[in-house]
Write an enzyme that holds these catalytic residues in place. Structure first.
Site, PDB file in Angstrom:
ATOM      1  N   SER A 294       0.842  -1.204   0.000  1.00  0.00           N
ATOM      2  CA  SER A 294       0.000   0.000   0.000  1.00  0.00           C
ATOM      3  C   SER A 294       0.870   1.242   0.000  1.00  0.00           C
ATOM      4  CB  SER A 294      -0.905   0.010   1.232  1.00  0.00           C
ATOM      5  OG  SER A 294      -1.568   1.256   1.344  1.00  0.00           O
TER       6      SER A 294
ATOM      7  N   HIS B 133      -1.219  -1.277  -4.178  1.00  0.00           N
ATOM      8  CA  HIS B 133      -2.519  -1.001  -3.572  1.00  0.00           C
ATOM      9  C   HIS B 133      -2.656   0.504  -3.325  1.00  0.00           C
ATOM     10  CE1 HIS B 133      -6.072  -2.356  -1.293  1.00  0.00           C
ATOM     11  NE2 HIS B 133      -5.788  -1.391  -0.440  1.00  0.00           N
TER      12      HIS B 133
ATOM     13  N   ASP C 148      -4.929   3.224  -1.551  1.00  0.00           N
ATOM     14  CA  ASP C 148      -5.983   3.508  -0.580  1.00  0.00           C
ATOM     15  C   ASP C 148      -6.522   4.908  -0.846  1.00  0.00           C
ATOM     16  OD1 ASP C 148      -6.166   1.183   1.132  1.00  0.00           O
ATOM     17  OD2 ASP C 148      -4.120   1.639   1.750  1.00  0.00           O
TER      18      ASP C 148
ATOM     19  N   MET D  20      -9.177   7.792  -0.204  1.00  0.00           N
ATOM     20  CA  MET D  20     -10.081   8.227   0.872  1.00  0.00           C
ATOM     21  C   MET D  20     -10.614   9.619   0.570  1.00  0.00           C
ATOM     22  SD  MET D  20      -7.789   7.129   4.143  1.00  0.00           S
ATOM     23  CE  MET D  20      -6.547   5.856   3.988  1.00  0.00           C
TER      24      MET D  20
ATOM     25  N   HIS E 287      -8.477   0.781  -4.127  1.00  0.00           N
ATOM     26  CA  HIS E 287      -9.416   0.523  -3.032  1.00  0.00           C
ATOM     27  C   HIS E 287     -10.104   1.847  -2.690  1.00  0.00           C
ATOM     28  CE1 HIS E 287      -9.792  -0.459   1.564  1.00  0.00           C
ATOM     29  NE2 HIS E 287     -10.962  -0.433   0.967  1.00  0.00           N
TER      30      HIS E 287
ATOM     31  N   MET F  44     -12.298   4.013  -0.693  1.00  0.00           N
ATOM     32  CA  MET F  44     -12.986   4.255   0.577  1.00  0.00           C
ATOM     33  C   MET F  44     -13.685   5.600   0.466  1.00  0.00           C
ATOM     34  SD  MET F  44     -10.112   2.814   3.244  1.00  0.00           S
ATOM     35  CE  MET F  44      -8.683   3.083   2.185  1.00  0.00           C
TER      36      MET F  44
ATOM     37  N   MET G 277     -11.530  -5.949   5.670  1.00  0.00           N
ATOM     38  CA  MET G 277     -10.753  -4.961   6.423  1.00  0.00           C
ATOM     39  C   MET G 277     -10.507  -5.502   7.827  1.00  0.00           C
ATOM     40  SD  MET G 277      -9.974  -2.423   4.499  1.00  0.00           S
ATOM     41  CE  MET G 277      -9.293  -1.390   5.808  1.00  0.00           C
TER      42      MET G 277
ATOM     43  N   GLY H 190      -3.622   4.494   8.880  1.00  0.00           N
ATOM     44  CA  GLY H 190      -2.588   3.473   8.857  1.00  0.00           C
ATOM     45  C   GLY H 190      -2.059   3.191  10.250  1.00  0.00           C
TER      46      GLY H 190
ATOM     47  N   ASP I 102      -6.614  -6.408   4.553  1.00  0.00           N
ATOM     48  CA  ASP I 102      -5.925  -5.118   4.651  1.00  0.00           C
ATOM     49  C   ASP I 102      -6.016  -4.602   6.078  1.00  0.00           C
ATOM     50  OD1 ASP I 102      -4.950  -2.542   4.400  1.00  0.00           O
ATOM     51  OD2 ASP I 102      -6.351  -1.922   2.842  1.00  0.00           O
ATOM     52  N   GLY I 103      -4.852  -4.405   6.695  1.00  0.00           N
ATOM     53  CA  GLY I 103      -4.822  -3.741   7.990  1.00  0.00           C
ATOM     54  C   GLY I 103      -4.086  -4.507   9.068  1.00  0.00           C
TER      55      GLY I 103
END
Length: 220
Positions: free
Chosen positions: A8, A33, A35, A37, A66, A68, A137, A144, A175-176
């Site tokens: 990511s 990846h 992310d 947002m 991804h 969000m 998730m 993060g 993820d996470g």
């Protein structure tokens, strides 16, 4: 089943982003990846299409977006034009889940559907025939560096069992909070695509990628 590492870039040093990405690719990471947002679905704001587009021609890695964001259907076409190979949307963020997934498919991208930690796996089941990948998730989206939520392992096992009933090959991405010390637990539960941000980009991204790939290859 193919086992894949998806670094990511949210955790990367953007001053050295090109070099960092190259180190992950050279050491076996097939995906990147993104992310994305919007400050609405999650509190944080990250980056969008221009960042993905700027990276697209600098690597052969699979562009894994991804989203969000609220009502992600608004941005699906823009991400396709920016070079995304797969778009993952959140079940919780879509008013019309089927319509959103269909649009991703129509634009010839792989289709991903994600759920947050508080959403039950059962909510995904009506859509399994429409997706290529499900993203579990294992932290609350938006920040993060959070710790892995242990109950996520049960959700991965449940989802893998449900996927087996369909007879289809559907990827499970997680993820996470995944690091070298706990990635085997996630793989053993049934995941095959691992998102790692801090665990890859803090320190030597190439060496961290190599060590993840050593573990993933044990499962291939």
């Amino acid at each position: 089943m193919k086992y894949i590492l998806a670094p990511s870039i949210l955790a990367a040093d953007f001053k050295e982003l090109g070099k960092e990405i190259a180190r992950t690719e050279e050491n076996g990471a097939e995906y990147l990846h993104f992310d994305v947002m919007d400050g609405m679905f999650v509190p944080s704001i990250s980056f969008g299409m221009p960042v993905l587009a700027s990276i697209r021609n600098g690597t052969d890695q699979f562009m894994d977006a991804h989203l969000m964001v609220e009502e992600p259907i608004r941005y699906v076409e823009a991400f396709q034009k920016a070079g995304a190979d797969q778009v993952t949307v959140h079940l919780e963020a879509c008013k019309e889940v089927e319509e959103t997934l269909q649009k991703i498919r129509e634009l010839t991208m792989k289709v991903g559907l994600s759920i947050c930690p508080d959403t039950e796996v059962s909510k995904l089941l009506p859509y399994l025939e429409m997706v290529d990948m499900v993203l579990i998730m294992s932290v609350h989206p938006g920040f993060g560096g959070q710790s892995f939520i242990p109950v996520s392992l049960d959700k991965i096992r449940e989802l893998r069992a449900e996927i087996s009933k369909t007879g289809r090959e559907i990827d499970i991405q997680v993820d996470g909070g995944i690091y070298l010390h706990n990635v085997k637990e996630v793989l053993d539960a049934g995941a095959n695509i691992i998102v790692a941000g801090s665990a890859v980009f803090r320190g030597d991204a190439g060496e961290n990628t190599r060590r993840f790939m050593e573990i993933l290859r044990e499962y291939s």
